[in-house]
Motif scaffolding. Structure first.
Motif, short mmCIF file in Angstrom:
data_model
loop_
_atom_site.label_atom_id
_atom_site.label_comp_id
_atom_site.label_asym_id
_atom_site.label_seq_id
_atom_site.Cartn_x
_atom_site.Cartn_y
_atom_site.Cartn_z
N ARG A 417 0.82 -1.21 0.00
CA ARG A 417 0.00 0.00 0.00
C ARG A 417 0.85 1.27 0.00
O ARG A 417 0.45 2.29 -0.55
CB ARG A 417 -0.93 -0.03 1.21
CG ARG A 417 -2.08 -1.01 0.99
CD ARG A 417 -2.66 -1.52 2.29
NE ARG A 417 -3.81 -2.39 2.02
CZ ARG A 417 -3.73 -3.67 1.63
NH1 ARG A 417 -2.53 -4.20 1.46
NH2 ARG A 417 -4.80 -4.38 1.39
N TRP A 527 -1.80 4.40 8.80
CA TRP A 527 -2.30 3.03 8.68
C TRP A 527 -2.61 2.31 9.99
O TRP A 527 -3.36 1.33 9.98
CB TRP A 527 -1.28 2.19 7.91
CG TRP A 527 -1.07 2.62 6.51
CD1 TRP A 527 -0.02 3.31 6.01
CD2 TRP A 527 -1.96 2.42 5.40
NE1 TRP A 527 -0.16 3.55 4.67
CE2 TRP A 527 -1.36 3.00 4.27
CE3 TRP A 527 -3.20 1.79 5.27
CZ2 TRP A 527 -1.96 2.98 3.02
CZ3 TRP A 527 -3.79 1.78 4.02
CH2 TRP A 527 -3.18 2.37 2.91
N HIS A 533 -6.69 -3.14 6.73
CA HIS A 533 -5.81 -3.41 5.59
C HIS A 533 -4.88 -4.57 5.85
O HIS A 533 -4.21 -5.04 4.95
CB HIS A 533 -4.99 -2.17 5.23
CG HIS A 533 -3.82 -1.93 6.14
ND1 HIS A 533 -3.96 -1.40 7.38
CD2 HIS A 533 -2.49 -2.16 5.98
CE1 HIS A 533 -2.78 -1.30 7.96
NE2 HIS A 533 -1.86 -1.75 7.13
#
Length: 536
Positions: A417, A527, A533
């Motif tokens: 990512r 994040w 994720h």
């Protein structure tokens, strides 16, 4: 009371420490295994229990031969288990507390040299020339060596040699009172009128940087010297780095080893240090035959190759301290035992605590020059702080090391990512994250950067809390990989693996580490609260 040493071994290339007697070399001592990434010596269950069952009786004095090294394999399964994991012995194998007279006669190999300086008890030991791992080219010395501390003839409180002013004159005050570190510091001074006038010849940037450093240093002093330290304030200050001279008191406070109220620190230190000495006395009371041979064997292999080439970690006194720390820790943590890589994690603590008692670079110093009670204190403080660090990441070292596997998997997902082109290139070249990131997680990047870099990094980790060594470290490793993205995307499989195994970080400074930490914090902020994720 000085801690009883573990069974000493012939120490090639450096003078014997005043704390240790000689010991006969075991049969397997010549089986060196210098590549920690290629050892695999985990015993099978039957041989393990046979070894453990003999602890209470007589011992043959030899340990099992190490398993031959496996051939190099780049598969993730091979690399994941390339670090030796040694289990804890059964409770019945614990040695009982009893006094054993170590052998008075033995042998060791020393290198003949004209560089002879007085030892702690006035003798003239022959000093080594060159590294500890050079081929032996010296004399065999047979007979009585320097007496063990606590035995007749020893000088446990003899005045240590001052080698170019290396040992401070106030070591006894420091060891008994951590706040003496604050009292001995020169007062912080701002820019006086004269200095301000003189500074007109210098740039405003230099004046501003000096002012910032002075103000931060004074804030640290005010914080740690307060009657009841504010942990929130200390963490805020430590995130951007701790002044070198204040780490020996700031780190134990951040780890919870030292209590925040000032009036409790002296008694707490005395109690914890004595507790460690007692642990060492009980553990090594029966000399070599009282030890678990497979744990001890692996530690003896790993200790000499800890920080290779750094003089501090080539010294006999340092290596004996590290052996005790690792072995006692392994006995106290049966779920994990000893795993290669833990030896590296002790080095920043030892160097930070050593720095409190000397005026020179810790990496160039011989701790054998310190009085025994000072070295015992450094060793005990290192043990307890290492234990607190490992308490937060112990699932990295239990059987099958699930913490590391989980972190490596998350790192792969995170990099995909952060830098999709890099992740796609690694996948196209069949590069698995386990092939390089396992070591990054197992040794906390200590094989990739210097101890000085690690110490600066740990200022921030400790400020984030002990969970940072697993949580925040994940983002640091990701930022570390992405830093080399452009070069890596131009390489094939072989080039990528070779580059990641020998990264060009030799010239890194605190500034490079701070830039890495800043990048990691950006990723962390983006994040960490979006855990969806990460795959389950």
């Amino acid at each position: 009371m000085a801690a009883r040493p573990p069974p000493a071994r012939p120490h090639i290339g450096l003078n014997p420490s005043h704390r240790f007697s000689s010991y006969v070399t075991p049969d397997w001592a010549e089986d060196d295994a210098w590549d920690s990434a290629s050892d695999s010596e985990s015993p099978n269950a039957s041989s393990w229990h046979q070894s453990a069952s003999k602890q209470g009786g007589s011992s043959s004095g030899t340990a099992p031969k190490p398993v031959p090294r496996p051939k190099l394999n780049t598969s993730s399964s091979t690399l994941a288990f390339s670090y030796t994991h040694v289990s804890h012995p059964s409770p019945s194998s614990y040695p009982s507390r009893q006094e054993v007279q170590l052998p008075k006669n033995g042998w060791t190999i020393v290198r003949t040299s004209t560089d002879q300086r007085a030892s702690i008890d006035g003798r003239e030991p022959e000093r080594a020339v060159g590294g500890a791992y050079d081929d032996v080219d010296g004399d065999m010395v047979v007979g009585d060596l320097e007496p063990e501390v606590g035995q007749p003839g020893a000088a446990p409180h003899a005045k240590p040699r001052r080698d170019k002013g290396s040992v401070r004159d106030d070591v006894e005050e420091i060891v008994n009172d951590p706040l003496h570190l604050i009292r001995r510091l020169p007062p912080s001074k701002g820019l006086s009128t004269d200095n301000a006038q003189a500074s007109t010849a210098r740039t405003a940037k230099l004046d501003r940087e000096r002012s910032i450093r002075t103000n931060r240093r004074q804030k640290f002093i005010d914080c740690v010297a307060s009657e009841d330290v504010s942990m929130a304030q200390l963490r805020k200050l430590a995130w951007n780095g701790v002044p070198n001279e204040l780490r020996p008191i700031a780190w134990p406070l951040l780890l919870g080893y030292l209590p925040l109220p000032a009036h409790l620190r002296v008694s707490t230190l005395a109690r914890k240090r004595q507790e460690y000495i007692d642990l060492v006395e009980r553990t090594f009371a029966r000399n070599r035959e009282g030890l678990d041979q497979q744990i001890w064997h692996q530690i003896e292999i790993d200790v000499p190759r800890t920080r290779p080439g750094v003089r501090l970690w080539m010294q006999a006194a340092t290596q004996r301290s590290l052996e005790r720390i690792l072995y006692v820790w392994a006995l106290r943590h049966p779920a994990s035992g000893y795993v290669q890589g833990i030896n590296d994690l002790a080095t920043p603590f030892f160097q930070v605590f050593l720095s409190a008692y000397i005026d020179s670079d810790p990496e160039e110093f011989d701790p054998g020059l310190l009085p025994p009670n000072i070295l015992n204190a450094i060793e005990a403080d290192t043990f307890w702080c290492l234990s607190r660090l490992l308490d937060g990441i112990q699932d990295n070292y239990i059987a099958s090391q699930p913490g590391i596997h989980r972190s490596v998997k998350r790192m792969a997902e995170l990099v995909a990512r952060i830098d999709a082109p890099l992740a796609a290139h690694l996948e196209a070249e069949n590069v698995e994250f386990m092939q390089f990131a396992f070591r990054w997680m197992n040794c906390l990047l200590m094989r990739e950067i210097s101890v000085q870099n690690t110490i600066r990094m740990w200022d921030t980790y400790l400020a984030e809390g002990t969970d940072a060594f697993s949580q925040f470290h994940l983002y640091v490793c990701s930022a570390f990989l992405v830093k080399w993205s452009k070069k890596l995307r131009e390489m094939d499989f072989q080039g990528i693996i070779m580059f990641l195994q020998s990264l060009p970080t030799q010239g890194w400074t605190d500034h490079d580490i701070e830039m890495l930490l800043s990048e990691a914090f950006v990723h962390y902020s983006t994040w960490h609260n979006a855990q969806s994720h990460f795959g389950k």
